[in-house]
Write a protein that holds these residues in place. Sequence first.
Motif, PDB file in Angstrom:
ATOM      1  N   LEU A  62       0.966  -1.366   0.082  1.00 47.40           N
ATOM      2  CA  LEU A  62      -0.126  -0.023   0.024  1.00 47.40           C
ATOM      3  C   LEU A  62       0.992   1.217   0.064  1.00 47.40           C
ATOM      4  O   LEU A  62       0.656   2.258  -0.766  1.00 47.40           O
ATOM      5  N   LEU A  63       1.960   1.256   0.783  1.00 51.19           N
ATOM      6  CA  LEU A  63       2.737   2.358   1.044  1.00 51.19           C
ATOM      7  C   LEU A  63       3.513   2.647  -0.569  1.00 51.19           C
ATOM      8  O   LEU A  63       3.811   3.752  -0.717  1.00 51.19           O
ATOM      9  N   SER A  64       3.923   1.378  -1.012  1.00 45.50           N
ATOM     10  CA  SER A  64       4.592   1.720  -2.469  1.00 45.50           C
ATOM     11  C   SER A  64       3.962   2.010  -3.427  1.00 45.50           C
ATOM     12  O   SER A  64       4.252   2.643  -4.544  1.00 45.50           O
ATOM     13  N   GLU A  65       2.294   1.866  -3.345  1.00 41.88           N
ATOM     14  CA  GLU A  65       1.477   2.364  -4.399  1.00 41.88           C
ATOM     15  C   GLU A  65       0.608   3.593  -4.275  1.00 41.88           C
ATOM     16  O   GLU A  65       0.064   4.009  -5.271  1.00 41.88           O
ATOM     17  N   ASN A  66       0.578   3.823  -3.155  1.00 37.09           N
ATOM     18  CA  ASN A  66      -0.274   4.907  -2.732  1.00 37.09           C
ATOM     19  C   ASN A  66       0.673   6.168  -2.217  1.00 37.09           C
ATOM     20  O   ASN A  66       0.795   6.008  -0.877  1.00 37.09           O
ATOM     21  N   GLU A  67       0.682   7.269  -2.978  1.00 35.79           N
ATOM     22  CA  GLU A  67       1.653   8.493  -2.647  1.00 35.79           C
ATOM     23  C   GLU A  67       1.074   9.004  -1.225  1.00 35.79           C
ATOM     24  O   GLU A  67       1.856   9.447  -0.456  1.00 35.79           O
ATOM     25  N   ASN A  68      -0.310   9.128  -1.118  1.00 38.22           N
ATOM     26  CA  ASN A  68      -0.748   9.822   0.198  1.00 38.22           C
ATOM     27  C   ASN A  68      -0.418   9.207   1.245  1.00 38.22           C
ATOM     28  O   ASN A  68      -0.204   9.570   2.455  1.00 38.22           O
ATOM     29  N   ALA A  69      -0.739   7.679   1.051  1.00 42.49           N
ATOM     30  CA  ALA A  69      -0.439   6.821   2.310  1.00 42.49           C
ATOM     31  C   ALA A  69       1.107   6.828   2.664  1.00 42.49           C
ATOM     32  O   ALA A  69       1.176   6.905   4.010  1.00 42.49           O
ATOM     33  N   LEU A 136       2.477  -1.400  10.387  1.00 44.05           N
ATOM     34  CA  LEU A 136       2.332  -1.727   8.931  1.00 44.05           C
ATOM     35  C   LEU A 136       1.072  -2.413   8.648  1.00 44.05           C
ATOM     36  O   LEU A 136       0.400  -2.324   7.841  1.00 44.05           O
ATOM     37  N   GLN A 137       0.655  -3.559   9.697  1.00 44.80           N
ATOM     38  CA  GLN A 137      -0.204  -4.317   9.629  1.00 44.80           C
ATOM     39  C   GLN A 137      -1.657  -3.732   9.742  1.00 44.80           C
ATOM     40  O   GLN A 137      -2.599  -3.868   9.330  1.00 44.80           O
ATOM     41  N   CYS A 138      -1.623  -2.439  10.374  1.00 43.96           N
ATOM     42  CA  CYS A 138      -2.773  -1.710  10.407  1.00 43.96           C
ATOM     43  C   CYS A 138      -3.238  -0.722   9.275  1.00 43.96           C
ATOM     44  O   CYS A 138      -4.436  -0.228   9.525  1.00 43.96           O
ATOM     45  N   LEU A 139      -2.178  -0.448   8.618  1.00 45.79           N
ATOM     46  CA  LEU A 139      -2.500   0.771   7.533  1.00 45.79           C
ATOM     47  C   LEU A 139      -3.581   0.306   6.561  1.00 45.79           C
ATOM     48  O   LEU A 139      -4.550   1.338   6.305  1.00 45.79           O
ATOM     49  N   ALA A 140      -3.866  -0.821   6.249  1.00 46.61           N
ATOM     50  CA  ALA A 140      -4.884  -1.095   5.050  1.00 46.61           C
ATOM     51  C   ALA A 140      -6.102  -0.620   5.789  1.00 46.61           C
ATOM     52  O   ALA A 140      -7.134  -0.489   4.933  1.00 46.61           O
ATOM     53  N   PHE A 142      -7.133   1.453   7.472  1.00 48.13           N
ATOM     54  CA  PHE A 142      -7.301   2.906   7.558  1.00 48.13           C
ATOM     55  C   PHE A 142      -7.837   3.477   6.044  1.00 48.13           C
ATOM     56  O   PHE A 142      -8.385   4.320   5.727  1.00 48.13           O
ATOM     57  N   VAL A 143      -6.535   3.049   4.901  1.00 52.73           N
ATOM     58  CA  VAL A 143      -6.554   3.515   3.573  1.00 52.73           C
ATOM     59  C   VAL A 143      -7.545   3.059   2.907  1.00 52.73           C
ATOM     60  O   VAL A 143      -8.245   3.661   2.102  1.00 52.73           O
ATOM     61  N   ASP A 144      -7.866   1.622   2.822  1.00 54.35           N
ATOM     62  CA  ASP A 144      -8.748   0.911   1.819  1.00 54.35           C
ATOM     63  C   ASP A 144     -10.263   1.038   2.526  1.00 54.35           C
ATOM     64  O   ASP A 144     -10.312   0.053   3.621  1.00 54.35           O
ATOM     65  N   ILE A 176      -4.580  10.420  11.579  1.00 53.58           N
ATOM     66  CA  ILE A 176      -4.646  11.965  11.336  1.00 53.58           C
ATOM     67  C   ILE A 176      -4.177  12.479   9.940  1.00 53.58           C
ATOM     68  O   ILE A 176      -4.700  13.275   9.768  1.00 53.58           O
ATOM     69  N   PHE A 177      -3.082  12.190   9.936  1.00 54.69           N
ATOM     70  CA  PHE A 177      -2.280  12.730   8.654  1.00 54.69           C
ATOM     71  C   PHE A 177      -2.981  12.161   7.540  1.00 54.69           C
ATOM     72  O   PHE A 177      -3.197  13.055   6.453  1.00 54.69           O
ATOM     73  N   TRP A 178      -3.320  10.711   7.332  1.00 52.53           N
ATOM     74  CA  TRP A 178      -3.960  10.246   6.227  1.00 52.53           C
ATOM     75  C   TRP A 178      -5.172  11.121   5.936  1.00 52.53           C
ATOM     76  O   TRP A 178      -5.545  11.368   4.708  1.00 52.53           O
ATOM     77  N   ARG A 179      -5.999  11.219   6.863  1.00 54.42           N
ATOM     78  CA  ARG A 179      -7.301  11.879   6.751  1.00 54.42           C
ATOM     79  C   ARG A 179      -7.043  13.341   6.345  1.00 54.42           C
ATOM     80  O   ARG A 179      -8.047  13.962   5.409  1.00 54.42           O
TER      81      ARG A 179
END
Length: 195
Positions: A62-69, A136-140, A142-144, A176-179
Amino acid sequence: IKNLSVYNLDTKNIISNLTKVAEAYKNWIEDERKSANENELGLKNIAKCEQIYNRISNGIKLLSENENALRAFQLANTAIYLQMFQTAQHFNKKKEGFEVWERNEVLQHNFNDYATLQFPSSRVPEWRPFQLAFILQCLASFVDENSIEKELIDLLYFPTGGGKTEAYLAVSAFLIFWRRINYSDGYDGVNIIIR
């Protein structure tokens, strides 16, 4: 932590290093599988470890494919690093009768200066493997918006003083930053509830 922050412009290197962490965990899982000797309980635990490995890998992907993430991830690491810098600079020293605001030294540096300033302690902050894995395991989730991981509740158990708070705060900072980045026109409401 600084190497994962906005002070590191080599994002390919960041992804490469995170991938190495995930691969080290995968190798550990394989070693544990061998030592389990087909034990049923051991294999059930290994299956759970494989799920966590997949979530960690998914977070890195996700981090490698999503610039905002990736930007939110770097900003979260920056926030944690700056907090640790300030703590090391102002609160790990003998107070000598003065509160931090009564001193004659620089209390806060310019944001860009932290890129080159030496950390004020010999113990430069770095993530412990369990902390980085948890983040790292929590990121998806939030993003997806359609992630099945939104149905999961992650419990981070580690003895007192092990670093749970920093891991929770990094995940909170990421959200917070993601949103703010992803919904820049407005995303009202509560981001995090911490008890």
